[in-house]
Design a protein around this motif. Structure first.
Motif, short mmCIF file in Angstrom:
data_model
loop_
_atom_site.label_atom_id
_atom_site.label_comp_id
_atom_site.label_asym_id
_atom_site.label_seq_id
_atom_site.Cartn_x
_atom_site.Cartn_y
_atom_site.Cartn_z
N VAL A 182 -6.22 3.68 -2.05
CA VAL A 182 -5.59 2.37 -1.84
C VAL A 182 -5.98 1.85 -0.46
CG1 VAL A 182 -3.44 1.06 -1.86
CG2 VAL A 182 -3.63 3.15 -3.22
N ARG B 237 0.84 -1.21 0.00
CA ARG B 237 0.00 0.00 0.00
C ARG B 237 0.87 1.25 0.00
NH1 ARG B 237 -2.95 3.63 3.38
NH2 ARG B 237 -1.62 3.08 5.15
N LEU C 238 -5.90 -1.74 2.25
CA LEU C 238 -5.31 -3.03 2.58
C LEU C 238 -6.43 -4.03 2.80
CD1 LEU C 238 -2.82 -4.75 3.34
CD2 LEU C 238 -3.12 -3.95 5.70
#
Length: 300
Positions: A290, A254, A292
């Motif tokens: 972005v 990430r 996770l």
């Protein structure tokens, strides 16, 4: 009278399948990079020619049995395309020619998986389905070698037709299109309006962003990353407002995709936006985030 055919495009990784699909469609519908296995799921495109409609399906590259087990491929491509009227088995002529000169083509890592897949198509394909050999990258090989390759491949599998093309240059594309149109049986179009639906456009937008990730980052990160469409809105002025989420499996990934002060994600967003504006023919406002992806949930 309408005619319609489903066409499956198969081949080893980096054989040029996505480039061929884009050439046949006359526009970008599949992403293309120099990296193997860029296509990770089947991509569809529509070609309308008079009263004939072709549904093209570009598939992930055929792997060796060992690599397929590692990738967790659940079923053969022949089963996934069991309704296809024509199968195009794409072969990298330059790579095949090199192996042939060394006398190792028939024992190479990519030859037997392709022949095996061709045999499965013959057994499991719909009745009357055509299986064609498409030798790509002919601009990188002498004509004499092309003839030898044709004989060798047809010795192991009797193809209905053999085509010589250069997908990047567009050579031989009209011959392939003409043949496909002739093979289309009578029947209603699968897409009556003659155009892809918005869902396919959304998918293409996600694929374009993934393409830019593949080109920007040179490690395994892009293969683990997936791009999901969060918002797709057509504004009154005709512009597209697109929000996408890039999911990764590791916190380190990430951070790499974000880059220092957001430099990487900004570069990816800019290049993806320019591409989308060219493909969709309108102004695009693209916003990327972005996250996770963790077991049991997603972490911002």
């Amino acid at each position: 009278m309408q005619h319609c055919a489903i066409v499956g495009i198969l081949g080893a990784p980096n054989a040029g399948k996505s480039t061929l699909l884009n050439q046949l469609a006359g526009r970008k519908r599949a992403i293309v990079t120099h990296k193997a296995n860029t296509t990770i799921e089947p991509i569809r495109a529509i070609v309308n020619d008079g009263g004939t409609q072709l549904l093209l399906i570009d598939t992930p590259g055929i792997l060796s049995s060992r690599k397929r087990d590692e990738a967790g491929d659940p079923k053969s491509l022949a089963n996934a395309l069991e309704d296809a009227d024509v199968f195009l088995l794409m072969v990298d002529a330059a790579r095949s020619g090199g192996e042939m000169r060394r006398g190792s083509l028939e024992t190479s890592a990519f030859f037997q998986p392709l022949i095996k897949e061709a045999a499965e198509i013959r057994r499991g394909g719909s009745e009357g389905a055509k299986l064609c050999l498409v030798l790509n990258k002919i601009d990188l090989l002498a004509k004499e070698s092309l003839l030898e390759l044709t004989v060798l491949w047809n010795r192991h599998m009797n193809f209905d037709e053999t085509f010589f093309i250069s997908a990047t240059q567009g050579d031989g594309i009209k011959d392939v299109l003409g043949y496909l149109a002739k093979q289309a049986p009578p029947g209603p179009w699968l897409y009556p309006d003659g155009v892809e639906d918005s869902e396919q456009e959304r998918h293409l937008a996600s694929e374009i962003t993934r393409e830019k990730l593949l080109l920007r980052l040179h490690q395994e990160i892009p293969y683990e990353a997936s791009v999901a469409q969060e918002r797709w809105e057509r504004r009154k002025d005709g512009a597209l407002h697109i929000e996408q989420m890039i999911y990764v499996r590791r916190e380190q990934h990430r951070k790499i995709i974000l880059g220092k002060n957001g430099s990487v994600i900004r570069d990816v967003s800019t290049s993806a936006r320019f591409e989308m504006e060219e493909v969709f023919g309108c102004r695009v406002h693209l916003f990327l985030r972005v996250k996770l992806r963790e077991r049991g949930g997603v972490k911002s």
